[in-house]
Design an enzyme around this catalytic site. Structure first.
Site, PDB file in Angstrom:
ATOM      1  N   CYS A 386       0.828  -1.196   0.000  1.00 47.53           N
ATOM      2  CA  CYS A 386       0.000   0.000   0.000  1.00 47.53           C
ATOM      3  C   CYS A 386       0.870   1.257   0.000  1.00 47.53           C
ATOM      4  O   CYS A 386       1.446   1.571  -1.028  1.00 47.53           O
ATOM      5  CB  CYS A 386      -1.016  -0.050   1.144  1.00 47.53           C
ATOM      6  SG  CYS A 386      -2.501   0.890   0.755  1.00 47.53           S
ATOM      7  N   HIS A 512      -3.687  -5.305   0.400  1.00 46.93           N
ATOM      8  CA  HIS A 512      -3.080  -5.838   1.625  1.00 46.93           C
ATOM      9  C   HIS A 512      -3.124  -7.366   1.615  1.00 46.93           C
ATOM     10  O   HIS A 512      -4.072  -7.954   2.132  1.00 46.93           O
ATOM     11  CB  HIS A 512      -3.836  -5.322   2.851  1.00 46.93           C
ATOM     12  CG  HIS A 512      -3.679  -3.862   3.079  1.00 46.93           C
ATOM     13  ND1 HIS A 512      -2.779  -3.342   3.987  1.00 46.93           N
ATOM     14  CD2 HIS A 512      -4.287  -2.805   2.510  1.00 46.93           C
ATOM     15  CE1 HIS A 512      -2.838  -2.026   3.963  1.00 46.93           C
ATOM     16  NE2 HIS A 512      -3.756  -1.671   3.070  1.00 46.93           N
ATOM     17  N   GLU A 514      -1.549  -9.315   3.392  1.00 42.46           N
ATOM     18  CA  GLU A 514      -1.400  -9.860   4.754  1.00 42.46           C
ATOM     19  C   GLU A 514      -2.736 -10.260   5.376  1.00 42.46           C
ATOM     20  O   GLU A 514      -2.782 -11.121   6.248  1.00 42.46           O
ATOM     21  CB  GLU A 514      -0.649  -8.868   5.656  1.00 42.46           C
ATOM     22  CG  GLU A 514      -1.387  -7.579   6.045  1.00 42.46           C
ATOM     23  CD  GLU A 514      -1.246  -6.450   5.024  1.00 42.46           C
ATOM     24  OE1 GLU A 514      -0.950  -6.737   3.847  1.00 42.46           O
ATOM     25  OE2 GLU A 514      -1.458  -5.280   5.409  1.00 42.46           O
TER      26      GLU A 514
HETATM   27  N1  GLN Z   1      -2.025   6.652   2.897  1.00 45.63           N
HETATM   28  C1  GLN Z   1      -2.109   5.883   1.702  1.00 45.63           C
HETATM   29  C2  GLN Z   1      -3.473   5.981   1.051  1.00 45.63           C
HETATM   30  O1  GLN Z   1      -4.433   6.349   1.681  1.00 45.63           O
HETATM   31  C3  GLN Z   1      -1.755   4.434   1.949  1.00 45.63           C
HETATM   32  C4  GLN Z   1      -2.724   3.709   2.810  1.00 45.63           C
HETATM   33  C5  GLN Z   1      -2.202   2.402   3.336  1.00 45.63           C
HETATM   34  O2  GLN Z   1      -0.995   2.165   3.337  1.00 45.63           O
HETATM   35  N2  GLN Z   1      -3.100   1.551   3.826  1.00 45.63           N
HETATM   36  O3  GLN Z   1      -3.621   5.671  -0.105  1.00 45.63           O
END
Ligand code: GLN
Length: 540
Positions: A386, A512, A514
């Site tokens: 992310c 994600h 994970e």
């Molecule tokens: N802050 C970033 C976004 O909102 C990444 C979010 C995250 O890593 N879950 O896109």
């Protein structure tokens, strides 16, 4: 068979591992062939933990249907191997919100709306509703907090009423307590447990099972003493000694016959279950976990590293991938805010792989970008999740494509090259709770890419939690310089995966992975990343 309920409360102290106990018990009941789901009831007033700081709450776990939930749901999914949903996490905020919405729409027909019965009824409805979403033999409901807390009272009252309505053969109460060891006296002490059970009794709840966390074994005499003072059978006093790993807890509990006692107390007909639990695969997994043949060191770079639960699903994904490969992953936590142009090479030298973690907000961002650059230049396996993907893209745009000042508009609204930008649908949203791109989205994978060989598939679904995305109007500059966008969401065209074919292992994902790792399915991206780290270590 009707759905049976097991309510799990905690006493004496927080952090006794109620979540792990519930996950372990669920795993044992499933090993007898029952269909189980686990639910977490959280007494806080936030509607969900999505708006909470990871220092406060630890990781926010995201379900496939896009609920932002307590990290215990991650344990439930990893142990049981099937998905939880919105219905598996209930909070006081959510309960009150529903009641207030009903009141505003006139559903209470002019009545005074009160904690008893309206809030309690809503909690009961949430507990029972889980069984309406799927066929279930047993629901385990974990009550957050510790008995005696003011905010848990409505939950205890709800389970008291449910137990009375359903009868104890359909609803059992398991209570987790602490049996501390007093070094000065050289003894384990039962008094805190007695007091905690007394408190529970004062709410009308008699526990059927007492699970005693302890640093030392409970002998027979001590068990008898606890049983006598707390009105339970001696065999219902269970020892939960500190385990080498959380994954040993199901085996520990099974050795003491916990699930057999529960099956008996719940009068589950023997013909409904397999008499001996099938724990073969679980035991093999624990054995592999305990006898690794290799060790690798992987840096986890993030800004919440001082809170041990902030990256729970990531660290557990390493454990699960490591067990599959018989590799112990030694996670080296690096605070991104501590990384500067001068020290990051020293801090990151000697690691076999680098993961840049998800995150929000400006602090530590340049440290993460430098880390992504360091891994790229030094050919160290790199996994960006992310925000980690976004940092890798920013570094690549600045270093390899001549896009000076490239940034994410999350951190620099006036960047000349906003390579990461707010998603179109996010631009008009100002409310913070539950408004990100959440839950599963499809990802179409390019054939013959590294992602394709890892997944062995061209269409996968992964869970999301973000507001920003790779800017599609600029991304061709990066492609021209060798970055491959190997995963794309087919509906929106948003980037899901980026990889660098000229590097031994350099992958960033907008989702994600994970959240999808389980004991039975260590996520292939984690397994492949750990293998790449092993290869680097062994000079392959
Ligand atoms: N802050 C970033 C976004 O909102 C990444 C979010 C995250 O890593 N879950 O896109």
């Amino acid at each position: 068979m009707n759905t049976k309920y097991i309510f799990v409360t905690g006493g004496v102290s927080s952090s006794l591992g109620k979540g792990i106990f519930c996950a372990s018990l669920g795993c044992l009941l499933e090993a007898h062939g029952l269909r189980v789901s686990i639910q977490k009831l959280d007494p806080y007033i936030n509607v969900d933990p999505g708006t909470m700081n990871p220092y406060e709450h630890g990781e926010v776990f995201v379900t496939h249907d896009g609920a932002e939930t307590d990290l215990d749901l991650g344990h439930y999914e990893r142990f049981l191997g099937h998905k939880t949903s919105q219905a598996n996490n209930v909070t006081t905020g959510r309960v009150y919100r529903e009641v207030i919405e009903k009141e505003r729409s006139g559903e209470y027909l002019g009545k005074t709306v009160q904690v008893v019965p309206h809030i309690i009824d809503e909690i009961k409805a949430w507990i029972v509703r889980l069984a309406e979403t799927q066929p279930l033999d047993v629901i385990i409901s974990e009550i957050g907090g510790t008995v005696g807390d003011i905010e848990s009272l409505p939950y205890l009252e709800a389970i008291r009423q449910l137990r009375y309505e359903l009868g104890s053969i359909n609803a059992q109460v398991a209570h987790l307590t602490l049996v501390p060891y007093l070094a000065a006296a050289g003894e384990l002490k039962t008094k805190p447990t007695q007091h905690s059970v007394k408190t529970l009794l004062s709410y009308g709840l008699q526990p059927d099972l007492l699970v005693c966390r302890s640093e030392h074994p409970l002998d027979q005499e001590l068990r008898e003493k606890i049983a006598r003072f707390c009105n339970v059978e001696t065999r219902a006093v269970i020892e939960a000694a500190d385990a080498r790993s959380i994954y040993e807890v199901p085996l520990q509990l099974s050795q003491q016959g916990v699930q057999k006692l529960i099956l008996e107390q719940l009068r589950i007909p023997p013909q409904r279950i397999t008499p001996e639990p099938d724990l073969t695969q679980w035991t093999q997994f624990v054995n592999r976990l305990n006898a690794p043949e290799e060790h690798v060191r992987i840096a986890l770079v993030g800004k919440y590293v001082t809170h041990q639960d902030a990256y729970k699903s990531i660290t557990e994904s390493f454990v699960l991938a490591g067990a599959k490969l018989s590799v112990h992953v030694d996670v080296h936590y690096v605070e991104s805010g501590d990384l500067t142009e001068r020290n990051y090479e020293d801090i990151l030298s000697g690691v076999n792989g680098i993961l840049v973690a998800p995150g929000f907000g400006h602090r530590g961002i340049e440290g993460k970008i430098s880390t992504a650059r360091f891994a790229r230049v030094n050919q160290i396996p790199f996994f960006g999740i992310c925000l980690g993907l976004q940092c890798a893209i920013i570094a690549f745009a600045r270093d390899c494509c001549g896009l000076e000042g490239a940034h994410s508009t999350e951190f620099d609204e006036h960047s000349p090259w906003p390579i990461i930008d707010l998603m179109e649908e996010q631009k008009t949203i100002s409310s913070k709770g539950g408004t990100m791109r959440l839950g599963v989205y499809d990802c179409q994978i390019t054939e013959h890419s590294r992602a394709h060989s890892i997944y062995g598939d061209t269409l996968v679904s992964e869970r999301h939690r973000h507001r920003f995305e790779v800017n599609n109007s600029i991304k061709h500059h990066l492609e021209e310089h060798g970055l491959v966008f190997s995963g794309i969401n087919p509906e929106s065209g948003l980037v899901e995966i980026a990889e660098l074919p000229s590097h031994p292992w350099y992958i960033g994902v907008q989702f994600h992975p994970e959240y999808r790792s389980t004991v039975g399915y260590p996520h292939p991206l984690f397994t492949s990343f750990v293998s790449a780290a092993v290869n680097l270590k062994n000079g392959r």
